[in-house]
Design an enzyme around this catalytic site. Sequence first.
Site, PDB file in Angstrom:
ATOM      1  N   PHE B 137       0.845  -1.190   0.000  1.00  0.00           N
ATOM      2  CA  PHE B 137       0.000   0.000   0.000  1.00  0.00           C
ATOM      3  C   PHE B 137       0.880   1.239   0.000  1.00  0.00           C
ATOM      4  CE2 PHE B 137      -3.409  -2.494   2.557  1.00  0.00           C
ATOM      5  CZ  PHE B 137      -3.899  -3.062   1.380  1.00  0.00           C
ATOM      6  N   CYS B 139       3.649   2.153  -2.714  1.00  0.00           N
ATOM      7  CA  CYS B 139       4.369   2.775  -3.830  1.00  0.00           C
ATOM      8  C   CYS B 139       3.789   4.134  -4.174  1.00  0.00           C
ATOM      9  CB  CYS B 139       4.331   1.866  -5.052  1.00  0.00           C
ATOM     10  SG  CYS B 139       5.811   0.872  -5.134  1.00  0.00           S
TER      11      CYS B 139
HETATM   12  C1  FMN Z   1      14.024   0.714  -7.204  1.00  0.00           C
HETATM   13  C2  FMN Z   1      13.093   0.430  -6.088  1.00  0.00           C
HETATM   14  C3  FMN Z   1      11.936  -0.268  -6.333  1.00  0.00           C
HETATM   15  C4  FMN Z   1      11.070  -0.567  -5.322  1.00  0.00           C
HETATM   16  N1  FMN Z   1       9.984  -1.320  -5.586  1.00  0.00           N
HETATM   17  C5  FMN Z   1       9.152  -1.687  -4.589  1.00  0.00           C
HETATM   18  C6  FMN Z   1       8.082  -2.568  -4.819  1.00  0.00           C
HETATM   19  O1  FMN Z   1       7.869  -3.041  -5.922  1.00  0.00           O
HETATM   20  N2  FMN Z   1       7.280  -2.901  -3.786  1.00  0.00           N
HETATM   21  C7  FMN Z   1       7.478  -2.406  -2.520  1.00  0.00           C
HETATM   22  O2  FMN Z   1       6.720  -2.749  -1.608  1.00  0.00           O
HETATM   23  N3  FMN Z   1       8.489  -1.570  -2.264  1.00  0.00           N
HETATM   24  C8  FMN Z   1       9.352  -1.191  -3.258  1.00  0.00           C
HETATM   25  N4  FMN Z   1      10.415  -0.395  -2.984  1.00  0.00           N
HETATM   26  C9  FMN Z   1      10.582   0.122  -1.622  1.00  0.00           C
HETATM   27  C10 FMN Z   1      11.535  -0.743  -0.790  1.00  0.00           C
HETATM   28  O3  FMN Z   1      11.033  -2.030  -0.597  1.00  0.00           O
HETATM   29  C11 FMN Z   1      11.777  -0.147   0.625  1.00  0.00           C
HETATM   30  O4  FMN Z   1      10.556  -0.028   1.295  1.00  0.00           O
HETATM   31  C12 FMN Z   1      12.421   1.238   0.570  1.00  0.00           C
HETATM   32  O5  FMN Z   1      13.392   1.281  -0.447  1.00  0.00           O
HETATM   33  C13 FMN Z   1      13.054   1.656   1.901  1.00  0.00           C
HETATM   34  O6  FMN Z   1      14.100   0.800   2.295  1.00  0.00           O
HETATM   35  P1  FMN Z   1      15.674   1.161   2.054  1.00  0.00           P
HETATM   36  O7  FMN Z   1      15.906   2.478   2.657  1.00  0.00           O
HETATM   37  O8  FMN Z   1      16.420   0.022   2.678  1.00  0.00           O
HETATM   38  O9  FMN Z   1      15.875   1.184   0.562  1.00  0.00           O
HETATM   39  C14 FMN Z   1      11.317  -0.105  -4.010  1.00  0.00           C
HETATM   40  C15 FMN Z   1      12.475   0.599  -3.755  1.00  0.00           C
HETATM   41  C16 FMN Z   1      13.370   0.850  -4.767  1.00  0.00           C
HETATM   42  C17 FMN Z   1      14.643   1.588  -4.493  1.00  0.00           C
END
Ligand code: FMN
Lengths: 440, 434
Positions: B137, B139
Amino acid sequence: MSSSQRRPGVVPGRLDPADYAAAFADCAPPLDPHRARVAADRCYFCHDAPCTAACPTGIDIPLFIRQIATGTPEAAARTILSANILGGTCARVCPTEVLCEGNCVRVAAGEAPVEIGLLQRFATDRAMAAPQPFTRAAATGRRIAVVGAGPAGLACAHRLAMLGHEVTIHEARPRPGGLNEYGLAAYKMVDDFAAREIDWLMGIGGITIEHGRVLGADLNLADLRDGFDAVFLGLGLGGTNALDCPGADLAEPATDFIARLRQADDLSEVPVGRRVVVIGGGMTAIDAAVQARLLGAEDVAIVYRRDRDAMPASEHEQDHATSAGVRIVECAAPKALARTDAGIAVAFAYTEAGPDGLVVTDETFTLTADQVFTAIGQTLLPPEGFETQRGRIAIGPAGRTSVPGVWAGGDCAQGGEELTVTAVAQGRDAALDIHASLQG
Amino acid sequence: MANLASEFLGIRSPNPFWLASAPPTDKEYNVRRAFEAGWGGVVWKTLGLDGAPVVNVSGPRYGAIYGPDRRLIGLNNIELITDRPLDVNLREIKAVKRDYPDRALVVSLMVPCDEDSWKFILRQVEETGADGVELNFGCPHGMAERGMGSAVGQVPEYIEMVTRWVKQNSRMPCIVKLTPNITDIRRPAEAARRGGADAVSLINTINSITSVDLDLFAPEPTIDGKGTHGGYCGPAVKPIALNMVAEIARNPETRGLPISGIGGVSTWRDAAEFMALGASNVQVCTAVMTYGFKIVEEMISGLSDYLDAKGLESPAQIVGRAVPNVTDWQYLNLNYTTKAVIDQDSCIKCGRCHIACEDTSHQAIAIGPDRTFVVKDEDCVACNLCVDVCPVEGCITMKELPEGSVDPRTGKVVGPYGNWTTHPNNPMAAEPAE
Ligand SMILES: Cc1cc2nc3c(=O)[nH]c(=O)nc-3n(C[C@H](O)[C@H](O)[C@H](O)COP(=O)(O)O)c2cc1C
Ligand SMILES: Cc1cc2nc3c(=O)[nH]c(=O)nc-3n(C[C@H](O)[C@H](O)[C@H](O)COP(=O)(O)OP(=O)(O)OC[C@H]3O[C@@H](n4cnc5c(N)ncnc54)[C@H](O)[C@@H]3O)c2cc1C
Ligand code: SF4
């Protein structure tokens, strides 16, 4: 080791022609944009920064580094150049290890200093790809004579031109730049940098250089004082100290050798001995010895009368020499030079530190060389009529000499530390004082 | 040696370090590599409905914020959910789970807001043997405009409704992944709980524009001259994520709801901090996108050494331990008094403490002879800005004044605990107890 290195005597072409370029390549290659960014990020942006306090021209170093860090090297260059118009040369030749970088607080933190010299070069190199960035104030109608187109004279002239005055530089030699052109080590000033910088600097307009004009020969001070509103002397040090021992004339001033090398169109035509002895312990001794090695001399020794700690050349400079294969012999004073079948025999006596100064002992040794250079200091042949102090023209804080309407700065003046950057500072400050006095 | 084995909603994994649903978990190839490298679990890159998959841009997807030495501190992306066919993803999930039965494999889902779509996808996922589902919920771009992702996450009623459908139509544990692009993170968490969620995970990415191309006058990443807001993540978002995790952990309405902590986790220490604030495990995305899967080795050794040093056996023992110490401002002890102290031996005389205090704080640091910097206790309000700007770790510290001593700034005796609720300056102060 190529066999021509072992050819006896003083001969040119000791290296393979293709090897000169590498031998005399930039000793501190420039930073690329990424490395500059990384280096700039290390600056703490100190308050009332010790590096700036240590710069004779007072460049606002934290500011210019921050300007590099934020991707505006041209702004960084303006910060540098507004304090020091020869910031490009200074970036290459300043002994930063004892000036700005030596005072970087990172050193106190036990780390390497921020690479201020290389960052300054990064910024100024970019600025010099464009016309010099300063403009001239409205013409004042005043005319000022500058004698000597070394760093002191050029810095003075540029600032005067900015302030709206007309400047005529009278220069004895055929090319401008003083020791920038004739003295600084070739590997610090690659690609004809001195001449390029002066061309760029002259872009301000309002400055004319007349070459072959020698104060004391075809020019006299009285005429200059009559014909101009003010006079600035940036004469440098024309003379050199000679050895005071038998056979002294067998040695040549190191500065002559360096000038020859700096002016050569083709380094393979500069003769050098197979064995070279350099007497002295300053920057000139180091530069002569290192460049003799780079020309292919097989054995080069610097002989200094005190110990290495007492050498005027910094530790960094000494390391540069030893890593170039120069041998440093400490605590030995020359006693006599004599021509023998094997070459020039230089007899030395060891010295010791005594309570009343240096004591020459009876213990001696002899070095035989094909070429002997002296680098034991330069002297001023002061123009007549000036008060002097320790052999230099006496000046007040802003460069005023004892002669009304005449200012002086750089190596010829009292307080010059025989550094390019102090010459620039004194030239600039004299210009401001001249301007103030003409506004008067 | 501490045992890092973790159990989250009954899903076991050898350690509490999972990969967040994102490019690192978009394919069998990546996930196998992650498991080989030692990751405890993954949340598979978000799946959508069957049919023509979504389409990603073919230009740059990321924007970056750098710290010194081009260290990536913030990443922004405009990528969508998986752009690979559903059946391919499902087949791969099944194969991976079969080969790595000891690892956690949760599948992230995002389908349109109707019960049939959810029923359909849940049945498919169940058949893979996956351990659970995570409802995306969160993106903030691309899918939200189509009524999914954060468009759902921003409306608590939708969260509750969809969560309920999922729980009614599947026996799998259900994690609701929350978007930080709201004003009060407690509301969506409460809605998830009402809908029957087994856990929440947070944060997803934050709406952002990383930078603007000042020649093109377009946001970056720039796609043919235009840009759009993307989702921000990486070390820069950690403080925001930590606060949101703590808010849910200490909210009476959601207390006890398991949390999977996400947002800027890059080291074992980050993970431990999330756990101390109430997360049972963590999920990582940007850090592995920056350094590769190998960082899990440092996370494992670091957390394990930390637990050993504390004499603890399991990460579960630190979960939530800092929550009781998260309070509201009004309960802070206003009589607690400290003063900055500069250690002259380690001071490198950069002067940053002086100029920070002089220009922007309380003029409490004097410059003495030879650039010595000394705190004037009579002016120091103990803001600790000097500590924060000093480049030398440990050079400036805050020294506590003992109760009963006199604060040279106020001239008053340092008293016992007393907070704003009873402070004389508070017009709404409660009568102090006799
Ligand atoms: C390129 C990219 C694509 C992502 N795609 C998704 C996704 O498809 N589904 C989702 O729930 N979160 C997605 N995220 C969010 C990540 O799962 C995560 O919640 C967010 O990057 C924060 O964590 P971090 O600071 O460790 O990167 C995406 C993040 C990035 C960078
Ligand atoms: C070999 C050597 C290496 C050095 N290396 C370094 C270094 O690495 N870093 C550093 O900071 N400093 C170095 N120095 C010192 C530095 O070069 C000088 O301090 C600086 O050049 C002084 O500038 P100036 O303008 O005072 O004099 P100069 O550079 O000497 O310029 C004086 C100018 O005046 C002209 N002139 C002299 N007399 C007359 C006259 N009567 N009439 C007309 N014109 C005249 C000269 O021809 C010359 O062009 C070095 C010096 C030497 C000798
Ligand atoms: S704690 Fe704040 S007020 Fe006290 S000296 Fe440091 S910066 Fe100044």
